[in-house]
Design a protein around this motif. Structure first.
Motif, mmCIF file in Angstrom:
data_model
loop_
_atom_site.group_PDB
_atom_site.id
_atom_site.type_symbol
_atom_site.label_atom_id
_atom_site.label_comp_id
_atom_site.label_asym_id
_atom_site.label_seq_id
_atom_site.Cartn_x
_atom_site.Cartn_y
_atom_site.Cartn_z
ATOM 1 N N LEU A 116 0.824 -1.207 0.000
ATOM 2 C CA LEU A 116 0.000 0.000 0.000
ATOM 3 C C LEU A 116 0.860 1.258 0.000
ATOM 4 C CD1 LEU A 116 -3.114 -0.550 2.303
ATOM 5 C CD2 LEU A 116 -2.938 -0.640 -0.190
ATOM 6 N N LEU A 117 1.975 1.240 0.727
ATOM 7 C CA LEU A 117 2.895 2.381 0.696
ATOM 8 C C LEU A 117 3.409 2.620 -0.714
ATOM 9 C CD1 LEU A 117 5.002 1.869 3.964
ATOM 10 C CD2 LEU A 117 3.451 3.773 3.461
ATOM 11 N N SER A 118 3.751 1.530 -1.395
ATOM 12 C CA SER A 118 4.244 1.644 -2.759
ATOM 13 C C SER A 118 3.173 2.214 -3.687
ATOM 14 C CB SER A 118 4.708 0.272 -3.263
ATOM 15 O OG SER A 118 5.135 0.338 -4.606
ATOM 16 N N VAL A 119 1.933 1.744 -3.526
ATOM 17 C CA VAL A 119 0.838 2.249 -4.349
ATOM 18 C C VAL A 119 0.598 3.731 -4.075
ATOM 19 C CG1 VAL A 119 -1.644 2.074 -4.812
ATOM 20 C CG2 VAL A 119 -0.262 -0.002 -4.569
ATOM 21 N N ALA A 120 0.582 4.099 -2.796
ATOM 22 C CA ALA A 120 0.376 5.503 -2.437
ATOM 23 C C ALA A 120 1.458 6.390 -3.052
ATOM 24 C CB ALA A 120 0.352 5.662 -0.919
ATOM 25 N N ASP A 121 2.699 5.914 -3.013
ATOM 26 C CA ASP A 121 3.796 6.692 -3.588
ATOM 27 C C ASP A 121 3.666 6.812 -5.106
ATOM 28 O OD1 ASP A 121 4.905 7.069 -1.105
ATOM 29 O OD2 ASP A 121 6.394 5.467 -1.291
ATOM 30 N N SER A 122 3.372 5.699 -5.761
ATOM 31 C CA SER A 122 3.296 5.720 -7.223
ATOM 32 C C SER A 122 2.097 6.510 -7.733
ATOM 33 C CB SER A 122 3.262 4.289 -7.782
ATOM 34 O OG SER A 122 2.061 3.626 -7.414
ATOM 35 N N GLU A 123 0.992 6.460 -6.988
ATOM 36 C CA GLU A 123 -0.213 7.176 -7.404
ATOM 37 C C GLU A 123 -0.285 8.583 -6.827
ATOM 38 O OE1 GLU A 123 -2.282 5.946 -9.621
ATOM 39 O OE2 GLU A 123 -1.172 4.039 -9.707
ATOM 40 N N ARG A 124 0.679 8.912 -5.947
ATOM 41 C CA ARG A 124 0.717 10.218 -5.273
ATOM 42 C C ARG A 124 -0.609 10.492 -4.566
ATOM 43 N NH1 ARG A 124 4.935 13.060 -6.024
ATOM 44 N NH2 ARG A 124 3.909 15.045 -5.537
ATOM 45 N N ARG A 125 -1.012 9.525 -3.760
ATOM 46 C CA ARG A 125 -2.245 9.627 -2.981
ATOM 47 C C ARG A 125 -1.919 9.618 -1.493
ATOM 48 N NH1 ARG A 125 -5.628 11.894 -6.047
ATOM 49 N NH2 ARG A 125 -3.609 12.511 -6.883
ATOM 50 N N HIS A 126 -2.719 10.342 -0.749
ATOM 51 C CA HIS A 126 -2.635 10.282 0.713
ATOM 52 C C HIS A 126 -3.356 9.033 1.213
ATOM 53 C CE1 HIS A 126 -0.997 14.295 1.367
ATOM 54 N NE2 HIS A 126 -1.918 14.805 0.564
ATOM 55 N N CYS A 127 -2.812 8.417 2.269
ATOM 56 C CA CYS A 127 -3.500 7.323 2.947
ATOM 57 C C CYS A 127 -3.412 7.574 4.447
ATOM 58 C CB CYS A 127 -2.883 5.970 2.593
ATOM 59 S SG CYS A 127 -3.806 4.564 3.284
ATOM 60 N N GLN A 128 -4.505 8.004 5.005
ATOM 61 C CA GLN A 128 -4.616 8.302 6.433
ATOM 62 C C GLN A 128 -5.172 7.076 7.145
ATOM 63 O OE1 GLN A 128 -3.849 11.025 8.711
ATOM 64 N NE2 GLN A 128 -5.705 12.267 8.536
ATOM 65 N N VAL A 129 -4.567 6.689 8.277
ATOM 66 C CA VAL A 129 -5.019 5.529 9.047
ATOM 67 C C VAL A 129 -5.797 6.016 10.265
ATOM 68 C CG1 VAL A 129 -4.310 3.453 10.293
ATOM 69 C CG2 VAL A 129 -3.059 4.180 8.244
ATOM 70 N N GLY A 130 -6.905 5.331 10.583
ATOM 71 C CA GLY A 130 -7.839 5.801 11.582
ATOM 72 C C GLY A 130 -7.429 5.659 13.034
ATOM 73 N N PHE A 131 -6.186 6.003 13.356
ATOM 74 C CA PHE A 131 -5.779 6.117 14.753
ATOM 75 C C PHE A 131 -6.121 7.533 15.203
ATOM 76 C CE2 PHE A 131 -2.817 2.637 13.470
ATOM 77 C CZ PHE A 131 -3.245 1.691 14.392
ATOM 78 N N GLN A 132 -7.341 7.706 15.699
ATOM 79 C CA GLN A 132 -7.867 9.036 15.981
ATOM 80 C C GLN A 132 -7.016 9.829 16.971
ATOM 81 O OE1 GLN A 132 -10.212 10.825 14.675
ATOM 82 N NE2 GLN A 132 -11.138 9.328 13.321
ATOM 83 N N ALA A 133 -6.358 9.135 17.895
ATOM 84 C CA ALA A 133 -5.574 9.849 18.904
ATOM 85 C C ALA A 133 -4.441 10.650 18.288
ATOM 86 C CB ALA A 133 -5.025 8.871 19.935
ATOM 87 N N PHE A 134 -3.985 10.262 17.086
ATOM 88 C CA PHE A 134 -2.919 11.020 16.437
ATOM 89 C C PHE A 134 -3.372 12.420 16.041
ATOM 90 C CE2 PHE A 134 -0.531 7.003 14.836
ATOM 91 C CZ PHE A 134 0.095 6.900 16.070
ATOM 92 N N GLY A 135 -4.679 12.654 16.044
ATOM 93 C CA GLY A 135 -5.176 13.991 15.763
ATOM 94 C C GLY A 135 -5.218 14.894 16.974
ATOM 95 N N SER A 136 -4.812 14.381 18.130
ATOM 96 C CA SER A 136 -4.867 15.139 19.383
ATOM 97 C C SER A 136 -3.719 16.143 19.477
ATOM 98 C CB SER A 136 -4.807 14.186 20.574
ATOM 99 O OG SER A 136 -4.631 14.896 21.786
ATOM 100 N N SER A 137 -4.032 17.337 19.950
ATOM 101 C CA SER A 137 -2.993 18.365 20.115
ATOM 102 C C SER A 137 -1.992 17.969 21.200
ATOM 103 C CB SER A 137 -3.628 19.712 20.447
ATOM 104 O OG SER A 137 -4.366 19.647 21.657
ATOM 105 N N VAL A 138 -2.443 17.242 22.236
ATOM 106 C CA VAL A 138 -1.497 16.857 23.287
ATOM 107 C C VAL A 138 -0.588 15.727 22.825
ATOM 108 C CG1 VAL A 138 -2.930 17.672 25.200
ATOM 109 C CG2 VAL A 138 -3.179 15.318 24.403
ATOM 110 N N VAL A 139 -1.076 14.894 21.909
ATOM 111 C CA VAL A 139 -0.209 13.863 21.329
ATOM 112 C C VAL A 139 0.894 14.523 20.505
ATOM 113 C CG1 VAL A 139 -0.102 11.994 19.635
ATOM 114 C CG2 VAL A 139 -1.893 12.012 21.372
ATOM 115 N N ARG A 140 0.521 15.482 19.671
ATOM 116 C CA ARG A 140 1.533 16.186 18.873
ATOM 117 C C ARG A 140 2.509 16.924 19.772
ATOM 118 N NH1 ARG A 140 -3.200 17.235 15.965
ATOM 119 N NH2 ARG A 140 -3.287 19.412 16.645
ATOM 120 N N ASP A 141 1.999 17.498 20.871
ATOM 121 C CA ASP A 141 2.863 18.201 21.827
ATOM 122 C C ASP A 141 3.862 17.240 22.454
ATOM 123 O OD1 ASP A 141 3.831 20.220 23.608
ATOM 124 O OD2 ASP A 141 2.459 19.508 25.155
#
Length: 386
Positions: A116-141
């Protein structure tokens, strides 16, 4: 739908509208009402149902997801289907020009992940995975603080969780409570499904800028329910940076508490309650507690549709979850779950619980140990390392 598309909002297809897919459906409908996207199609093996099952009205519905993708060619495909179907649907969507929001766990094998990484790279597509906690500001902090060395040298990381699930949880679908269905890997274990968010967080914190392979994984899976997979598990993971991750979780707690990830460094400690977006830092400057918010992953994806996918600008890009897939695969290759002796199990209408399991997971996490290293009568020390 056509007018919305011409207005410049992305056209979205949802694959999987039942189970957790309903959460995605409600969120997409709300965003459509506010003019942020156009939900142009739905796919599922079962027809829409329920009081708002008419949400398919005015949209294309198909029981064949790949046929729907080919017919509509959406800008975004949201995939909320059983894990063993993720790789094929995500690849097909990206080949047809769609960016993807892929529910967690992303795939069942490292080979699928890399493809899938190879496909995303070749097609120049984003692939976001549904680990919702990664969207948290305290996680990024916390990720920024770890990278900056604010906790000193990170010595180890723990994931601790204690929830309770009843028998209905394991009757929710044909794959619930299974490692495999025939030749199909479904990986419905405690650590690879309900506590997957915590594990993914810990692995990313252990190697925040490193994509190297996991060195070793040792797991001790148990079950109090009569299921194939585990409902209680401890794991020790040796990461590419040398920072060990200990994960100890159960779905058989009498007294539940919110799961947390704990980072132990030479200069301090951080405790992240990721379901509540709460972070506590204990350093030489004294304790500091912060509470943050989070961006929904579909909103994050929409915001970055025009950005270079190679830059991994998303909160939860596929590339950042590869180590999680490595651990999931190691757990599937590892030992089968062993039954907790009945004398240590208590059964009630609310579910099956293990005597003293809450203290056990807390102690194991605090000390960086597995169950067999604690003074627990129901454990066995002879699990192999994968």
């Amino acid at each position: 739908m056509g007018e919305a598309s011409r207005a410049g909002v992305p056209r979205v297809v949802l694959i999987g509208i039942h189970g957790h897919g309903r959460v995605h459906l409600e969120g997409l409908l709300a965003r459509e009402r506010s003019g942020r996207l156009a939900l142009c199609g739905l796919a599922d093996r079962r027809e829409p149902s329920g009081p708002d099952g008419g949400s398919a009205d005015g949209r294309v519905f198909d029981t064949d997801a790949e046929r729907l993708l080919g017919a509509l060619r959406p800008d975004i495909a949201v995939i909320a289907t059983p894990i063993h179907t993720h790789a094929a649907f995500a690849e097909r969507a990206m080949r047809l020009g769609a960016h993807v929001l892929l529910e967690k766990p992303p795939v069942t094998a490292v080979a699928e992940h890399d493809r899938l990484l190879s496909v995303a790279d070749s097609e120049r597509r984003h692939c976001q995975v549904g680990f919702q906690a990664f969207g948290s500001s305290v996680v990024r902090d916390l990720l920024d603080r770890v990278r900056a060395g604010e906790l000193g040298r990170v010595e180890r990381i723990s994931v601790v969780g204690a929830w309770r699930r009843d028998a209905d949880y394991y009757a929710r679908s044909a794959w619930a409570g299974h490692r495999r269905l025939g030749d199909i890997v479904v990986a419905d274990g405690a650590l690879t499904n309900p506590f997957a968010h915590g594990l993914a967080l810990a692995l990313r914190l252990a190697a925040p800028g490193d994509g190297g392979p996991i060195r070793a994984v040792a797991v001790e899976p148990y079950h109090a329910y009569p299921i194939e997979t585990d409902d209680t598990i401890s794991a020790r993971i040796e990461t590419s940076t040398g920072v060990p991750v200990t994960a100890v979780v159960t779905l058989c707690a009498r007294q539940e508490f919110e799961p947390y990830v704990e980072v132990f460094g030479t200069g301090g400690r951080a405790t992240l309650h990721y379901t509540r977006d709460r972070l506590r830092l204990d350093t030489g400057a004294g304790p500091v507690q912060t509470t943050g918010g989070r961006i929904d992953l579909i909103d994050d994806l929409i915001a970055h549709l025009d950005d270079d996918p190679a830059e991994d600008v998303l909160c939860s890009p596929l590339r950042a979850t590869r180590t999680f897939t490595e651990v999931l695969e190691a757990i599937q290759r590892g030992p089968e779950a062993r039954s907790v002796p009945e004398r240590y199990v208590r059964a009630s209408p609310e579910g099956r619980t293990i005597v003293g399991i809450e203290d056990a997971v807390v102690q194991a996490g605090a000390r960086g140990l597995q169950f067999s290293q604690l003074d627990l009568d129901w454990t066995r020390p002879d699990f192999p390392t994968t």
